[in-house]
Scaffold this motif. Structure first.
Motif, PDB file in Angstrom:
ATOM      1  N   LEU A  83     -11.298  32.998  28.023  1.00 52.02           N
ATOM      2  CA  LEU A  83     -10.352  32.106  27.140  1.00 52.02           C
ATOM      3  C   LEU A  83      -9.933  31.057  27.982  1.00 52.02           C
ATOM      4  CD1 LEU A  83      -8.090  34.882  25.122  1.00 52.02           C
ATOM      5  CD2 LEU A  83      -9.913  33.420  24.104  1.00 52.02           C
ATOM      6  N   PRO A  84      -9.598  29.837  27.309  1.00 51.37           N
ATOM      7  CA  PRO A  84      -9.169  28.566  28.138  1.00 51.37           C
ATOM      8  C   PRO A  84      -7.685  28.971  28.242  1.00 51.37           C
ATOM      9  CG  PRO A  84      -9.429  27.783  25.619  1.00 51.37           C
ATOM     10  CD  PRO A  84     -10.365  29.416  26.015  1.00 51.37           C
ATOM     11  N   PRO A  85      -6.839  28.111  29.033  1.00 52.65           N
ATOM     12  CA  PRO A  85      -5.558  28.420  29.282  1.00 52.65           C
ATOM     13  C   PRO A  85      -4.556  28.490  27.958  1.00 52.65           C
ATOM     14  CG  PRO A  85      -6.305  26.587  30.608  1.00 52.65           C
ATOM     15  CD  PRO A  85      -7.419  26.883  29.651  1.00 52.65           C
ATOM     16  N   LEU A  86      -3.649  29.617  28.089  1.00 50.08           N
ATOM     17  CA  LEU A  86      -2.820  29.759  26.868  1.00 50.08           C
ATOM     18  C   LEU A  86      -1.465  29.098  26.803  1.00 50.08           C
ATOM     19  CD1 LEU A  86      -2.088  32.040  24.675  1.00 50.08           C
ATOM     20  CD2 LEU A  86      -0.682  33.263  26.477  1.00 50.08           C
ATOM     21  N   ARG A  87      -1.521  28.205  25.464  1.00 51.67           N
ATOM     22  CA  ARG A  87      -0.545  27.371  25.460  1.00 51.67           C
ATOM     23  C   ARG A  87       0.455  27.480  24.169  1.00 51.67           C
ATOM     24  NH1 ARG A  87      -2.118  22.208  27.995  1.00 51.67           N
ATOM     25  NH2 ARG A  87      -2.397  22.855  30.207  1.00 51.67           N
ATOM     26  N   GLY A  88      -0.102  28.577  23.635  1.00 51.72           N
ATOM     27  CA  GLY A  88       1.009  28.927  22.472  1.00 51.72           C
ATOM     28  C   GLY A  88       0.691  30.343  21.805  1.00 51.72           C
ATOM     29  N   PHE A  89       1.799  30.838  21.370  1.00 52.38           N
ATOM     30  CA  PHE A  89       1.855  32.065  20.671  1.00 52.38           C
ATOM     31  C   PHE A  89       2.850  31.875  19.369  1.00 52.38           C
ATOM     32  CE2 PHE A  89       4.322  35.926  19.142  1.00 52.38           C
ATOM     33  CZ  PHE A  89       3.169  36.563  18.896  1.00 52.38           C
ATOM     34  N   VAL A  90       1.922  32.146  18.042  1.00 56.30           N
ATOM     35  CA  VAL A  90       2.691  31.996  16.874  1.00 56.30           C
ATOM     36  C   VAL A  90       2.855  33.424  16.270  1.00 56.30           C
ATOM     37  CG1 VAL A  90       2.631  30.740  14.689  1.00 56.30           C
ATOM     38  CG2 VAL A  90       1.587  29.781  16.761  1.00 56.30           C
ATOM     39  N   GLY A  91       4.044  33.830  16.235  1.00 54.73           N
ATOM     40  CA  GLY A  91       4.468  35.062  15.477  1.00 54.73           C
ATOM     41  C   GLY A  91       4.925  34.886  14.218  1.00 54.73           C
ATOM     42  N   ASN A  92       3.826  34.670  13.165  1.00 54.90           N
ATOM     43  CA  ASN A  92       4.252  34.404  11.924  1.00 54.90           C
ATOM     44  C   ASN A  92       4.282  35.599  10.925  1.00 54.90           C
ATOM     45  OD1 ASN A  92       4.166  32.366   9.454  1.00 54.90           O
ATOM     46  ND2 ASN A  92       2.122  33.518   9.106  1.00 54.90           N
ATOM     47  N   ALA A  93       3.618  36.758  11.458  1.00 58.26           N
ATOM     48  CA  ALA A  93       3.423  37.900  10.442  1.00 58.26           C
ATOM     49  C   ALA A  93       4.774  38.603  10.203  1.00 58.26           C
ATOM     50  CB  ALA A  93       2.598  38.964  11.440  1.00 58.26           C
ATOM     51  N   GLY A  94       5.064  38.664   8.968  1.00 58.78           N
ATOM     52  CA  GLY A  94       6.316  39.542   8.422  1.00 58.78           C
ATOM     53  C   GLY A  94       5.816  40.428   7.422  1.00 58.78           C
ATOM     54  N   ILE A  95       7.343  41.393   7.392  1.00 54.68           N
ATOM     55  CA  ILE A  95       6.850  42.362   6.160  1.00 54.68           C
ATOM     56  C   ILE A  95       8.182  42.757   5.769  1.00 54.68           C
ATOM     57  CG2 ILE A  95       7.324  44.375   7.857  1.00 54.68           C
ATOM     58  CD1 ILE A  95       4.528  44.086   4.828  1.00 54.68           C
ATOM     59  N   GLN A  96       8.224  43.020   4.409  1.00 53.84           N
ATOM     60  CA  GLN A  96       9.555  43.410   3.733  1.00 53.84           C
ATOM     61  C   GLN A  96       8.878  44.592   2.785  1.00 53.84           C
ATOM     62  OE1 GLN A  96      11.796  40.409   1.785  1.00 53.84           O
ATOM     63  NE2 GLN A  96      11.875  41.735  -0.043  1.00 53.84           N
ATOM     64  N   TYR A  97      10.128  45.645   2.972  1.00 55.12           N
ATOM     65  CA  TYR A  97       9.712  46.987   2.049  1.00 55.12           C
ATOM     66  C   TYR A  97      10.599  47.192   1.101  1.00 55.12           C
ATOM     67  CZ  TYR A  97       6.451  48.095   6.140  1.00 55.12           C
ATOM     68  OH  TYR A  97       5.506  48.381   6.811  1.00 55.12           O
ATOM     69  N   THR A  98      10.335  48.247   0.154  1.00 57.15           N
ATOM     70  CA  THR A  98      11.290  48.329  -0.981  1.00 57.15           C
ATOM     71  C   THR A  98      12.406  49.175  -0.351  1.00 57.15           C
ATOM     72  OG1 THR A  98       9.667  50.112  -1.723  1.00 57.15           O
ATOM     73  CG2 THR A  98       9.563  47.966  -2.437  1.00 57.15           C
ATOM     74  N   ASN A  99      12.427  49.652   0.679  1.00 55.65           N
ATOM     75  CA  ASN A  99      13.562  50.628   1.261  1.00 55.65           C
ATOM     76  C   ASN A  99      13.631  50.182   2.721  1.00 55.65           C
ATOM     77  OD1 ASN A  99      11.802  52.384   2.800  1.00 55.65           O
ATOM     78  ND2 ASN A  99      11.063  53.110   0.732  1.00 55.65           N
ATOM     79  N   ALA A 100      14.683  51.040   3.191  1.00 58.40           N
ATOM     80  CA  ALA A 100      14.995  50.864   4.715  1.00 58.40           C
ATOM     81  C   ALA A 100      14.696  52.347   5.377  1.00 58.40           C
ATOM     82  CB  ALA A 100      16.348  50.659   4.662  1.00 58.40           C
ATOM     83  N   LEU A 101      13.482  53.034   4.603  1.00 60.67           N
ATOM     84  CA  LEU A 101      13.210  54.252   5.206  1.00 60.67           C
ATOM     85  C   LEU A 101      11.924  54.451   5.748  1.00 60.67           C
ATOM     86  CD1 LEU A 101      14.964  56.458   2.332  1.00 60.67           C
ATOM     87  CD2 LEU A 101      15.743  56.299   4.833  1.00 60.67           C
TER      88      LEU A 101
END
Length: 304
Positions: A83-101
């Protein structure tokens, strides 16, 4: 100069739009997408259409062991020169659940694991492989404000507790309810902003960290774990709101995210970018004591 950008959450919604913009506007980018095996393979092939350079590393973001293996593979590929030099990280993944369990394989609450700890583990394991100038972008949410202006009453505001409580299931009242699941979501996004502030303080010069808020974006798939009524509303009713100032279209939100990643939007390290401009996040989001406490807890939770 050819360089690598690692991205989670590129399979759908604003992430997919942003990935396409990044590749089109920055031809020297090697985009490395992190996604589940079958989805990631297909995604990389689709994004590579037109001669773009795209590869894939498989990971389940709900499993810290899986995230660690993915980050280790990326490190190894960088070290071998694959891989060429690392210049970025994008943490775009996200999740929402119907409970806190909902508990993940590590015994931790799943919203907190995906929205906070997975990003932290990637950042920490890749930290010494970034080639300056580099940029880390974490997608957050204006639900962290906790007021009607920012979430139209649809999502309860954050309810901060000690990180050790937030990382476990049942942290909020009536944890089996949708309200608790949404509170877990808004609280996780506040936590992500806290960590961005810590990254700005702790990472070496030349590695910037920015929190990006897309606003309310109907039709992104965020509510895919919601009940049938909520899913129907998100698919059929709420997208109409994208035509009003109350919401952001998926295409606009993806373009704004690409602007942040590519540096088109001016945002110094530690910034909160509200769609197309750097802005001030909630007053609650500037709390150095909480930020330090969360950093220490995230280090413990993600330790090998």
């Amino acid at each position: 100069m050819k360089h690598t950008v690692v991205m989670t959450g590129a399979s759908r919604g604003i992430g997919r739009v942003a990935a396409e913009h990044i590749l089109r506007r920055s031809p020297n980018t090697h985009l490395l997408v992190v996604a589940r095996q079958s989805a990631g393979t297909r995604l990389a092939a689709e994004l590579a259409t037109g001669g773009h350079t795209v590869s894939h590393v498989p990971a389940d973001l709900g499993s810290l062991g899986s995230v660690r293996r993915a980050a280790t593979e990326i490190r190894d590929r960088l070290d071998r020169g694959d891989l060429p030099p690392l210049r970025g990280f994008v943490g775009n993944a996200g999740i929402q659940y119907t409970n806190a369990l909902t508990e993940g394989p590590d015994g931790l609450e799943a919203t907190f694991t995906v929205n906070v700890l997975a990003n932290h583990l990637f950042v920490r394991l890749l930290q010494d492989r970034f080639a300056a100038p580099a940029r880390i972008v974490i997608t957050v949410s204006d639900t962290h404000f906790g007021d009607f202006k920012h979430n139209m009453g649809m999502v309860p505001g954050p309810a901060w507790k000690s990180p050790d409580e937030l990382a476990r299931t049942g942290a909020f009242p009536e944890p089996d309810t949708t309200a608790a699941g949404r509170t877990a979501y808004s609280t996780s996004k506040l936590a992500a902003i806290y960590l961005v502030h810590e990254y700005a303080r702790r990472l070496p010069a030349g590695i910037d960290a920015v929190a990006y808020n897309p606003g309310f974006v109907p039709g992104t798939g965020l509510a895919r774990n919601a009940g049938p009524v909520s899913r129907f509303a998100m698919r059929r009713i709420l997208p109409v709101m994208a035509l009003s100032p109350l919401a952001t279209s998926r295409d606009a939100a993806g373009r704004y995210l690409a602007d942040v990643v590519l540096g088109t939007t001016r945002a110094p390290t530690g910034s909160y970018v509200d769609r197309g401009r750097a802005a001030r996040s909630s007053e609650e989001s500037y709390d150095e004591r909480r930020e330090g406490e969360l950093w220490e807890a995230a280090e413990r939770f993600t330790a090998a």
